[in-house]
Design a protein around this motif. Structure first.
Motif, PDB file in Angstrom:
ATOM      1  N   GLN A 240      -1.865  22.102  -6.470  1.00  0.00           N
ATOM      2  CA  GLN A 240      -1.299  21.021  -6.302  1.00  0.00           C
ATOM      3  C   GLN A 240      -0.181  21.109  -7.555  1.00  0.00           C
ATOM      4  OE1 GLN A 240      -5.395  19.947  -7.878  1.00  0.00           O
ATOM      5  NE2 GLN A 240      -4.508  18.672  -8.631  1.00  0.00           N
ATOM      6  N   ASP A 241       0.496  19.694  -7.322  1.00  0.00           N
ATOM      7  CA  ASP A 241       1.338  20.250  -8.233  1.00  0.00           C
ATOM      8  C   ASP A 241       1.685  18.556  -9.451  1.00  0.00           C
ATOM      9  OD1 ASP A 241       2.016  16.983  -6.998  1.00  0.00           O
ATOM     10  OD2 ASP A 241       3.395  17.447  -5.601  1.00  0.00           O
ATOM     11  N   SER A 242       0.370  18.446  -9.301  1.00  0.00           N
ATOM     12  CA  SER A 242      -0.086  17.175 -10.726  1.00  0.00           C
ATOM     13  C   SER A 242      -0.956  17.290 -10.342  1.00  0.00           C
ATOM     14  CB  SER A 242       0.624  16.226 -10.580  1.00  0.00           C
ATOM     15  OG  SER A 242       0.796  15.239 -10.402  1.00  0.00           O
ATOM     16  N   PRO A 243      -2.036  16.126 -11.775  1.00  0.00           N
ATOM     17  CA  PRO A 243      -3.261  15.680 -11.325  1.00  0.00           C
ATOM     18  C   PRO A 243      -3.333  14.419  -9.811  1.00  0.00           C
ATOM     19  CG  PRO A 243      -2.747  15.986 -13.331  1.00  0.00           C
ATOM     20  CD  PRO A 243      -1.026  16.372 -13.034  1.00  0.00           C
ATOM     21  N   VAL A 244      -3.806  13.585  -9.620  1.00  0.00           N
ATOM     22  CA  VAL A 244      -3.470  12.329  -8.989  1.00  0.00           C
ATOM     23  C   VAL A 244      -5.057  11.543  -9.218  1.00  0.00           C
ATOM     24  CG1 VAL A 244      -5.366  13.478  -6.758  1.00  0.00           C
ATOM     25  CG2 VAL A 244      -3.431  11.817  -6.863  1.00  0.00           C
ATOM     26  N   TYR A 245      -4.497  10.544  -9.016  1.00  0.00           N
ATOM     27  CA  TYR A 245      -5.793   8.812  -9.426  1.00  0.00           C
ATOM     28  C   TYR A 245      -5.204   8.393  -7.953  1.00  0.00           C
ATOM     29  CZ  TYR A 245      -5.494  11.497 -13.792  1.00  0.00           C
ATOM     30  OH  TYR A 245      -5.512  12.727 -14.988  1.00  0.00           O
ATOM     31  N   ILE A 246      -5.710   7.798  -7.418  1.00  0.00           N
ATOM     32  CA  ILE A 246      -6.310   6.974  -5.961  1.00  0.00           C
ATOM     33  C   ILE A 246      -6.728   4.943  -7.241  1.00  0.00           C
ATOM     34  CG2 ILE A 246      -6.636   5.949  -4.170  1.00  0.00           C
ATOM     35  CD1 ILE A 246      -6.477   9.000  -3.620  1.00  0.00           C
ATOM     36  N   TRP A 247      -5.410   4.568  -6.791  1.00  0.00           N
ATOM     37  CA  TRP A 247      -6.000   3.004  -7.471  1.00  0.00           C
ATOM     38  C   TRP A 247      -6.534   1.776  -6.359  1.00  0.00           C
ATOM     39  CZ3 TRP A 247      -7.826   3.300 -13.078  1.00  0.00           C
ATOM     40  CH2 TRP A 247      -7.142   4.610 -13.344  1.00  0.00           C
ATOM     41  N   LEU A 248      -7.628   1.279  -6.571  1.00  0.00           N
ATOM     42  CA  LEU A 248      -8.106   0.066  -5.759  1.00  0.00           C
ATOM     43  C   LEU A 248      -7.323  -0.970  -6.467  1.00  0.00           C
ATOM     44  CD1 LEU A 248      -8.762  -1.269  -2.704  1.00  0.00           C
ATOM     45  CD2 LEU A 248     -11.299  -1.210  -3.489  1.00  0.00           C
ATOM     46  N   PRO A 249      -7.113  -2.429  -5.694  1.00  0.00           N
ATOM     47  CA  PRO A 249      -6.933  -3.178  -6.835  1.00  0.00           C
ATOM     48  C   PRO A 249      -7.597  -3.925  -6.467  1.00  0.00           C
ATOM     49  CG  PRO A 249      -4.074  -2.458  -5.202  1.00  0.00           C
ATOM     50  CD  PRO A 249      -6.212  -2.032  -5.068  1.00  0.00           C
ATOM     51  N   LYS A 250      -7.892  -5.234  -7.597  1.00  0.00           N
ATOM     52  CA  LYS A 250      -9.128  -5.632  -7.677  1.00  0.00           C
ATOM     53  C   LYS A 250      -8.114  -7.231  -7.248  1.00  0.00           C
ATOM     54  CE  LYS A 250     -12.359  -5.567 -10.211  1.00  0.00           C
ATOM     55  NZ  LYS A 250     -13.063  -5.509 -11.711  1.00  0.00           N
ATOM     56  N   PRO A 251      -8.425  -7.950  -6.014  1.00  0.00           N
ATOM     57  CA  PRO A 251      -7.835  -9.083  -5.499  1.00  0.00           C
ATOM     58  C   PRO A 251      -8.409 -10.386  -6.292  1.00  0.00           C
ATOM     59  CG  PRO A 251      -9.500  -8.367  -3.784  1.00  0.00           C
ATOM     60  CD  PRO A 251      -9.650  -6.918  -4.747  1.00  0.00           C
ATOM     61  N   THR A 252      -8.013 -11.118  -6.960  1.00  0.00           N
ATOM     62  CA  THR A 252      -8.221 -12.768  -7.128  1.00  0.00           C
ATOM     63  C   THR A 252      -9.115 -13.495  -5.953  1.00  0.00           C
ATOM     64  OG1 THR A 252      -7.636 -14.788  -7.759  1.00  0.00           O
ATOM     65  CG2 THR A 252      -6.059 -14.339  -6.213  1.00  0.00           C
ATOM     66  N   ASP A 253      -9.783 -14.805  -6.146  1.00  0.00           N
ATOM     67  CA  ASP A 253     -10.939 -15.350  -4.635  1.00  0.00           C
ATOM     68  C   ASP A 253      -9.700 -15.378  -3.983  1.00  0.00           C
ATOM     69  OD1 ASP A 253     -12.852 -14.186  -5.937  1.00  0.00           O
ATOM     70  OD2 ASP A 253     -13.497 -16.128  -7.109  1.00  0.00           O
ATOM     71  N   GLY A 254     -10.299 -15.405  -2.971  1.00  0.00           N
ATOM     72  CA  GLY A 254      -9.502 -15.461  -1.530  1.00  0.00           C
ATOM     73  C   GLY A 254      -8.343 -14.359  -1.095  1.00  0.00           C
TER      74      GLY A 254
ATOM     75  N   GLU B  77      -7.294 -10.219  -0.714  1.00  0.00           N
ATOM     76  CA  GLU B  77      -7.468  -9.060  -0.182  1.00  0.00           C
ATOM     77  C   GLU B  77      -6.710  -7.892   0.080  1.00  0.00           C
ATOM     78  OE1 GLU B  77     -10.728  -8.023   1.197  1.00  0.00           O
ATOM     79  OE2 GLU B  77     -11.342 -10.291   2.041  1.00  0.00           O
ATOM     80  N   ALA B  78      -7.487  -6.694  -1.032  1.00  0.00           N
ATOM     81  CA  ALA B  78      -6.725  -5.620  -1.011  1.00  0.00           C
ATOM     82  C   ALA B  78      -6.311  -4.880   0.528  1.00  0.00           C
ATOM     83  CB  ALA B  78      -6.679  -4.591  -2.366  1.00  0.00           C
ATOM     84  N   VAL B  79      -5.208  -4.884   0.688  1.00  0.00           N
ATOM     85  CA  VAL B  79      -4.716  -3.763   1.939  1.00  0.00           C
ATOM     86  C   VAL B  79      -4.226  -2.454   1.924  1.00  0.00           C
ATOM     87  CG1 VAL B  79      -4.452  -6.167   3.475  1.00  0.00           C
ATOM     88  CG2 VAL B  79      -2.583  -5.008   2.356  1.00  0.00           C
ATOM     89  N   GLY B  80      -4.322  -1.735   1.149  1.00  0.00           N
ATOM     90  CA  GLY B  80      -3.760  -0.356   0.705  1.00  0.00           C
ATOM     91  C   GLY B  80      -4.395  -0.402  -0.908  1.00  0.00           C
ATOM     92  N   TYR B  81      -3.416   0.541  -1.794  1.00  0.00           N
ATOM     93  CA  TYR B  81      -4.031   1.981  -2.732  1.00  0.00           C
ATOM     94  C   TYR B  81      -2.052   2.126  -3.589  1.00  0.00           C
ATOM     95  CZ  TYR B  81      -8.598   2.868  -0.371  1.00  0.00           C
ATOM     96  OH  TYR B  81      -8.838   2.619   0.257  1.00  0.00           O
TER      97      TYR B  81
ATOM     98  N   GLY C 162       0.878  -1.308  -0.551  1.00  0.00           N
ATOM     99  CA  GLY C 162      -0.450   0.042   0.053  1.00  0.00           C
ATOM    100  C   GLY C 162       1.249   1.510  -0.051  1.00  0.00           C
ATOM    101  N   SER C 163       0.778   2.626  -0.578  1.00  0.00           N
ATOM    102  CA  SER C 163       0.643   4.087  -0.400  1.00  0.00           C
ATOM    103  C   SER C 163       0.682   4.745   0.859  1.00  0.00           C
ATOM    104  CB  SER C 163       0.487   4.417  -1.562  1.00  0.00           C
ATOM    105  OG  SER C 163       0.326   3.955  -2.995  1.00  0.00           O
ATOM    106  N   TYR C 164       1.610   5.462   0.995  1.00  0.00           N
ATOM    107  CA  TYR C 164       1.621   6.108   2.572  1.00  0.00           C
ATOM    108  C   TYR C 164       1.464   7.446   2.088  1.00  0.00           C
ATOM    109  CZ  TYR C 164       3.482   8.730   6.414  1.00  0.00           C
ATOM    110  OH  TYR C 164       3.607   9.222   7.749  1.00  0.00           O
TER     111      TYR C 164
END
Length: 606
Positions: free
Chosen positions: A191-205, A207-211, A142-144
């Motif tokens: 702001q210094d640029s555009p920004v995009y925050i992405w959530l990972p799509k996990p496979t079955d079983g 979990e995504a724990v960060g962006y 995950g990011s900070y």
């Protein structure tokens, strides 16, 4: 360069502030290169700090004018002194912790991805980062993110699969991403640029724990991050607002269940909420190693940690009720009373060996001061020369952190004072009680032994303060603690804290007097359950009853004495403030000992 404690990085005078501003503009890398050994680094081409040419997302438009507040985060905080070489043994401070098939390491070097100078705490903006210098074989989870109004002092965990399972290991790539939020740059936003925050799509079983955070609209590669197998995750909760815009908010994250037996592991990353009413939070990690606390410090390492970080307490110049050791209190006439036999108290033995053990606070026993008035007055004053700190060491965040609760004992708690707009009044007997237990808690990373934050207990609750926001004692890594006048609550700075409503409340005054106590030199480790029988708990620690008698005064009558000359509005305000205060401040009865507080086996209340 000294900062005023309690006022994050407000410099002591305008001249010094101007000099620092000039230095940061001309020599931005100085703050990274000087100081202690904390391994925090910002890779940002415009600031000259650890340039990472291979990371285009770290390049910031140099035409953006950054404020003083936003520049603070571009300089990494370092403890005043280098970390010592910890005594060898066990898994403490070895850099990697095995959660039972998932190894984790703590990373404090970052590449800046996006920054804004608006919104968040103090309207100072926030910055978003990716971990860099990730160890071989480990992957980002995950990011900070952090507000800009303090230097960078964060961390995130990175993970490595060691299950040996090629198809169902503890980590797996995401299959795709969902765009959670984005913001295009324009002339009206700082702001210094555009920004995009992405959530990972996990496979079955899994979990995504960060962006993942990017400065471009292209989806990141699925190789960029890893999802975690579900049995290595636990329920988390959001806390500490980092930044927000309209209905989008960013918070810190921590395990929902925290304490000695809890297995949740904090990741250090942020959580994003696009709906202000949403309670959905990404999970944290889980220690599956069957309560394996191999990364916790040994008894020898505990001693070294206290020597390095033992807080220095400063007492108010007008303080008359100072701490003592428990043994001194017992040896100087403390009495044990039994319900139904109040006329026949017995003297308490030096270690409390004749105190009833365990049970519950059933009112069957209580402690009190010596019988004679002269001895009462003498013991109330305590004995600073003889005083000792009492340390309870416990695992936190699934054994990836160590909490060291540092307790001080005071034979007497003095009367409270109230502030009524511009007038300060003594509250007579209100607030007085026999014996007082107060504490601060050091939170230390088991990855490297570095102090991360300190909890200041302030009566019925308290506050966590980042290590980057603390005052330290004379170039050491020892945090400074200010004990409030008569009430002994712990604060990170001098001044006045008011518990109440508006300009009416109970005063907690702190000031740097000539009396102080270095707990790193005067302490005793009284409990560390994870070490088994290695630490022998003193008998007084397992005394579950009250350390003082119940007070028989009528609070209503005491208030009438104080408020009889007040205007009606002020009088009703004072009455409400006093009646809403917890019993330990009102002084209606003596407190229980440290082992019977909620934080003994759980987390601190904040």
């Amino acid at each position: 360069m000294a900062f005023i404690p309690g006022h994050p990085f407000l410099l002591k005078n305008v001249l010094v502030q101007n000099v620092l501003f000039a230095c940061l503009i001309l020599f931005p890398a100085l703050a990274i290169q000087s100081g202690g050994t904390s391994r925090h680094c910002v890779e940002d081409s415009t600031m000259g700090n650890c340039l990472n040419a291979s990371s285009p997302s770290s390049v910031v438009d140099s035409s953006v004018k950054m404020s003083i507040a936003s520049m603070l985060i571009d300089n990494a905080f370092k403890l005043p002194s280098s970390l010592p070489h910890w005594p060898p043994g066990g898994g403490f401070a070895k850099g990697i912790i095995d959660l039972g098939g998932l190894q984790v390491a703590q990373v404090s070097s970052f590449t800046k991805v996006w920054s804004t100078g608006e919104g968040g705490p103090g309207d100072s903006g926030a910055s978003f980062f990716e971990p860099s210098l990730i160890p071989e074989g480990f992957f980002m989870l995950g990011s900070y993110a952090q507000p800009n109004n303090m230097p960078l002092y964060g961390w995130v965990l990175v993970g490595k699969d060691v299950t040996g399972n090629a198809t169902g290991g503890s980590l797996k790539k995401p299959t795709d991403y969902d765009l959670v939020w984005s913001l295009e740059s324009n002339a009206e936003t700082d702001q210094d640029s555009p920004v995009y925050i992405w959530l990972p799509k996990p496979t079955d079983g899994y979990e995504a724990v960060g962006y993942v955070v990017t400065a471009t609209p292209q989806k990141p590669s699925v190789d960029r991050i890893r999802c975690v197998r579900s049995d290595f995750t636990n329920v988390s909760e959001s806390h500490d607002w980092i930044w927000g815009a309209d209905d989008f908010n960013v918070y810190g994250s921590r395990p929902q269940d925290r304490g000695i037996q809890a297995s949740g592991v904090a990741i250090g990353s942020f959580v994003a909420q696009t709906n202000p009413n949403s309670s959905v939070v990404l999970p944290c990690l889980k220690n599956n190693a069957n309560k394996n606390f191999s990364a916790m410090p040994s008894s020898t390492q505990i001693g070294a940690l206290m020597k390095a970080y033992g807080p220095v307490f400063y007492f108010h110049p007008n303080e008359v009720f100072l701490p003592s050791s428990v043994t001194w209190f017992f040896q100087n006439g403390a009495l044990l009373y039994t319900k139904g036999n109040q006329t026949g108290p017995v003297a308490v033995e030096p270690r409390g060996s004749n105190l009833p053990q365990g049970g519950s606070n059933d009112g069957a026993y209580w402690l009190d001061l010596p019988a004679s008035d002269a001895d009462k007055l003498r013991v109330k004053k305590g004995n600073l020369e003889n005083a000792s700190a009492y340390v309870h060491v416990k695992p936190m965040f699934g054994g990836t952190f160590t909490d060291m609760a540092v307790w001080l004992f005071y034979p007497f708690n003095g009367a409270a004072k109230a502030k009524i707009e511009f007038v300060t009044l003594s509250l007579g007997k209100i607030g007085e009680h026999v014996c007082d237990w107060e504490h601060v808690t050091l939170r230390i990373s088991n990855f490297d032994g570095e102090l991360k934050s300190v909890y200041f207990s302030e009566h019925s609750k308290g506050e966590w303060v980042s290590a980057s926001q603390l005052e330290y004692q004379n170039g050491t890594n020892k945090p400074v603690v200010y004990s409030s006048l008569h009430g002994h609550a712990a604060y990170p700075s001098t001044g006045q804290s008011l518990q109440g409503i508006g300009e009416i409340g109970i005063k907690n005054d702190t000031a740097k007097g000539g009396m102080s106590m270095d707990t790193g030199l005067k302490f005793s480790v009284v409990s560390a359950e994870y070490l088994g029988k290695e630490i022998v708990e003193p008998p007084w620690l397992n005394y579950a009853r009250e350390w003082g008698p119940k007070i028989s005064y009528d609070i209503g009558k005491e208030l009438k004495k104080i408020a009889r000359f007040m205007p009606g509005k002020m009088k009703s305000g004072l009455e409400k403030v006093v009646k809403d205060l917890p019993s330990e401040i009102l002084g209606e009865e003596g407190p229980t000992g440290p082992k019977w507080k909620d934080n003994w086996s759980g987390d601190e209340r904040s």
